[in-house]
Design an enzyme around this catalytic site. Structure first.
Site, PDB file in Angstrom:
ATOM      1  N   GLU A   1       0.916  -1.157   0.045  1.00  0.00           N
ATOM      2  CA  GLU A   1       0.013   0.088  -0.043  1.00  0.00           C
ATOM      3  C   GLU A   1       0.997   1.271  -0.186  1.00  0.00           C
ATOM      4  O   GLU A   1       0.549   2.326  -0.851  1.00  0.00           O
ATOM      5  CB  GLU A   1      -0.789  -0.001   1.205  1.00  0.00           C
ATOM      6  CG  GLU A   1      -1.617  -1.355   1.287  1.00  0.00           C
ATOM      7  CD  GLU A   1      -1.443  -2.249   2.326  1.00  0.00           C
ATOM      8  OE1 GLU A   1      -1.813  -2.913   3.194  1.00  0.00           O
ATOM      9  OE2 GLU A   1       0.047  -2.605   2.137  1.00  0.00           O
TER      10      GLU A   1
ATOM     11  N   ARG B   1       9.050 -28.884  -6.153  1.00  0.00           N
ATOM     12  CA  ARG B   1      10.159 -28.565  -5.101  1.00  0.00           C
ATOM     13  C   ARG B   1      10.631 -27.327  -5.200  1.00  0.00           C
ATOM     14  O   ARG B   1      10.856 -26.584  -4.193  1.00  0.00           O
ATOM     15  CB  ARG B   1      11.494 -29.560  -5.690  1.00  0.00           C
ATOM     16  CG  ARG B   1      11.107 -30.974  -5.358  1.00  0.00           C
ATOM     17  CD  ARG B   1      12.291 -31.616  -5.856  1.00  0.00           C
ATOM     18  NE  ARG B   1      12.273 -33.269  -5.305  1.00  0.00           N
ATOM     19  CZ  ARG B   1      13.192 -34.097  -5.563  1.00  0.00           C
ATOM     20  NH1 ARG B   1      14.551 -33.566  -6.170  1.00  0.00           N
ATOM     21  NH2 ARG B   1      13.292 -35.408  -5.380  1.00  0.00           N
TER      22      ARG B   1
ATOM     23  N   ALA C   1       4.918 -40.470   9.377  1.00  0.00           N
ATOM     24  CA  ALA C   1       5.151 -39.664  10.611  1.00  0.00           C
ATOM     25  C   ALA C   1       4.426 -38.341  10.723  1.00  0.00           C
ATOM     26  O   ALA C   1       3.844 -38.072  11.678  1.00  0.00           O
ATOM     27  CB  ALA C   1       6.726 -39.644  10.895  1.00  0.00           C
TER      28      ALA C   1
ATOM     29  N   LEU D   1      18.084 -33.959  -3.843  1.00  0.00           N
ATOM     30  CA  LEU D   1      17.302 -33.066  -3.541  1.00  0.00           C
ATOM     31  C   LEU D   1      17.164 -31.757  -3.989  1.00  0.00           C
ATOM     32  O   LEU D   1      16.784 -30.688  -3.341  1.00  0.00           O
ATOM     33  CB  LEU D   1      17.247 -33.040  -1.901  1.00  0.00           C
ATOM     34  CG  LEU D   1      17.059 -34.283  -1.081  1.00  0.00           C
ATOM     35  CD1 LEU D   1      17.424 -33.916   0.418  1.00  0.00           C
ATOM     36  CD2 LEU D   1      15.968 -34.883  -1.367  1.00  0.00           C
TER      37      LEU D   1
ATOM     38  N   CYS E   1      -1.991  -3.708   7.371  1.00  0.00           N
ATOM     39  CA  CYS E   1      -1.321  -4.160   8.625  1.00  0.00           C
ATOM     40  C   CYS E   1      -1.673  -3.030   9.788  1.00  0.00           C
ATOM     41  O   CYS E   1      -1.953  -1.789   9.307  1.00  0.00           O
ATOM     42  CB  CYS E   1       0.127  -4.314   8.696  1.00  0.00           C
ATOM     43  SG  CYS E   1       1.247  -3.045   8.194  1.00  0.00           S
TER      44      CYS E   1
ATOM     45  N   GLY F   1      10.015 -40.941   1.852  1.00  0.00           N
ATOM     46  CA  GLY F   1       9.859 -42.178   2.078  1.00  0.00           C
ATOM     47  C   GLY F   1       8.520 -42.636   2.742  1.00  0.00           C
ATOM     48  O   GLY F   1       8.067 -41.903   3.670  1.00  0.00           O
ATOM     49  N   PRO F   2       7.969 -43.908   2.722  1.00  0.00           N
ATOM     50  CA  PRO F   2       6.906 -43.954   3.660  1.00  0.00           C
ATOM     51  C   PRO F   2       6.907 -44.035   5.050  1.00  0.00           C
ATOM     52  O   PRO F   2       5.802 -43.480   5.665  1.00  0.00           O
ATOM     53  CB  PRO F   2       6.535 -45.716   3.290  1.00  0.00           C
ATOM     54  CG  PRO F   2       7.277 -45.834   2.005  1.00  0.00           C
ATOM     55  CD  PRO F   2       8.378 -45.058   2.102  1.00  0.00           C
ATOM     56  N   THR F   3       8.027 -44.091   5.718  1.00  0.00           N
ATOM     57  CA  THR F   3       8.082 -43.887   7.128  1.00  0.00           C
ATOM     58  C   THR F   3       8.214 -42.612   7.695  1.00  0.00           C
ATOM     59  O   THR F   3       7.231 -42.315   8.405  1.00  0.00           O
ATOM     60  CB  THR F   3       9.499 -44.398   7.722  1.00  0.00           C
ATOM     61  OG1 THR F   3       9.858 -46.018   7.591  1.00  0.00           O
ATOM     62  CG2 THR F   3       9.711 -44.291   9.163  1.00  0.00           C
TER      63      THR F   3
END
Length: 344
Positions: A55, A187, A277, A207, A79, A271-273
C-alpha cells in the site's frame, strides 16, 4: 457497499503484482489505488523484508493529496502495527483514502485488525474479494502465521495398488516423466525439502529441483531428519544450498526450528516412514499422491501406520484437484481437520 467491477479488475491486477515480490518471511502482497472515478492511478507491491509494504509502495508514487477520496485495493488486510515500517492502515487514512477493498484477513495477533482501524476512521471497507486466488499466493505464509510452523506438503508416488516400490525395494521409476517434472516444479516452489536418513542412505538423492538437465534458479534447502550419519560423499552435500541436519525424530521441534529460520513451506518426500510420521502427527497440510497405472503387489506400501485403527477413525481428505500427468494421475488433497482448524 458492494464491490464494483472496477474494484474487481483492480484486485485481479493486485494479485498479479503480488507475485512480483519475493517469497520469504513476509507475504507477497499487491496493491492498486483507484481514483474516485475508478481509474488506476498507482500500483505497488511488497519488495521484501524491510521495504515499504504494497500500500505504501503504491501511495509513494502519488503526489501529496492525490489519494484523497481514492480506493485502495489490496490482496491482504492492511497491517495495523509498527515493525520495520509503520502501519499501512494509518498510511491509508493519512493519505485520505475513503475506501479499502482487500482479499484476505491478516491472521497476526499484532499485525491484524487493520480493517477495524480503517472503519473506526470512517473508511469504507470490504473484504473477501477473490480470497481464494489470494490464498493460493500466500497460503504458506498464512499457515506459518496461524500455527507458528511452516506449511507442510507430504508427497509420495505409488502404484495403483498403493505400493511405493517393488518387493526388491526398487522404485525408479513408478511414475512417468510428466509426473516427475511436476514434482520438480513443486520442489522449486518450496522453501525446504525434507527426507529421513533411511531414504538418504538407500537412494542418495540430490534433493535439487531440476528443469530437465538444468537446475531451477530457486532451490529448496535440503533437510535431513534422523540419527544416522550422512556420508561425506553423499549427493546432498553437493546441493546448491547447505543441508540442515536434525538428529531427532521430534517433528514439531524440527518444524519450529525451520520456522525460526524463516522457512514457510516444507516439501516432505522422505519415503513411507517419514511421510506416515508427518501424517500421524497431524502435521500434513497438503498431500500429493502421484498414482501410476501399474500393479506391484508385495508389502512396500506407500504409507505405513498413521494411527488409524478403525474405519471410523479414518483420516478424511478433501480433494483440491485431480491432475492428469501423462499416464499418471496426481491427487492433491488436504486433511479436513487441518483446514477446519485453520492450518492452511
Amino acid at each position: 457497499m458492494a464491490v464494483n467491477e472496477a474494484e474487481r479488475r483492480a484486485m485481479t491486477r493486485a494479485l498479479e503484482l503480488a507475485t512480483l515480490g519475493p517469497r520469504g518471511v513476509n507475504p507477497q502482497v499487491g496493491a492498486v489505488i483507484l481514483s474516485p472515478e475508478g481509474e488506476i492511478i498507482a500500483e505497488g507491491w511488497h519488495h521484501g523484508a524491510g521495504t515499504p509494504h504494497a500500500e505504501v509502495d503504491a501511495l509513494s508514487k502519488l503526489a501529496p493529496g492525490a489519494a484523497d477520496g481514492a480506493t485502495a485495493v489490496v490482496t491482504l488486510e492492511p497491517c495495523n502495527h509498527t515493525g520495520r515500517t509503520g502501519p499501512c492502515a494509518v498510511a491509508l487514512i493519512d493519505a485520505g483514502v475513503s475506501r479499502v477493498v482487500y482479499a484476505l484477513d491478516d491472521p497476526g495477533e499484532v499485525s491484524g485488525g487493520g480493517g477495524e482501524r480503517l472503519r473506526a476512521a470512517g473508511v469504507s471497507v470490504d473484504s473477501g474479494e477473490q480470497a481464494d486466488a489470494a490464498h493460493a499466493i500466500i497460503g504458506d505464509w498464512l499457515t506459518a502465521q496461524r500455527l507458528g510452523r511452516p506449511h507442510v506438503t507430504v508427497k509420495w508416488a505409488q502404484s495403483l495398488d498403493g505400493r511405493a516400490a517393488a518387493s526388491d525395494g526398487s522404485s525408479q521409476w513408478i511414475t512417468g516423466p510428466q509426473a516427475r517434472d511436476d514434482v520438480h516444479r513443486r520442489r522449486a516452489a518450496a522453501d525446504a525439502i525434507v527426507v529421513g536418513t533411511g531414504t538418504l542412505l538407500a537412494d542418495d538423492p540430490s534433493l535439487t529441483a531440476r528443469d530437465g538437465d538444468a537446475l531451477y534458479d530457486r532451490q529448496p534447502i535440503p533437510v535431513v531428519i534422523g540419527s544416522r550419519s550422512t556420508p561425506d560423499d553423499a549427493a546432498i552435500r553437493r546441493h546448491p544450498k547447505a543441508p540442515v541436519f536434525f538428529d531427532t525424530h521430534d517433528l514439531r521441534a524440527v518444524l519450529a526450528d525451520l520456522h525460526s529460520r524463516g522457512i514457510q513451506s516444507v516439501f516432505v518426500e522422505g519415503g513411507p516412514t517419514l511421510a506416515s510420521a508427518f501424517i500421524a502427527a497431524g502435521l500434513a497440510d497438503r498431500v500429493l499422491a502421484y498414482i501410476a497405472p501399474v500393479l506391484l503387489g508385495g508389502d512396500r506400501l506407500a504409507l505405513t501406520d498413521i494411527g488409524v485403527g478403525t474405519i471410523d477413525a479414518a483420516m478424511r481428505l478433501t480433494i483440491e484437484e485431480w491432475l492428469p500427468l501423462g499416464a499418471d494421475l496426481l491427487a492433491v488433497a488436504h486433511p479436513v481437520l487441518t483446514i477446519e482448524e485453520g492450518a492452511a
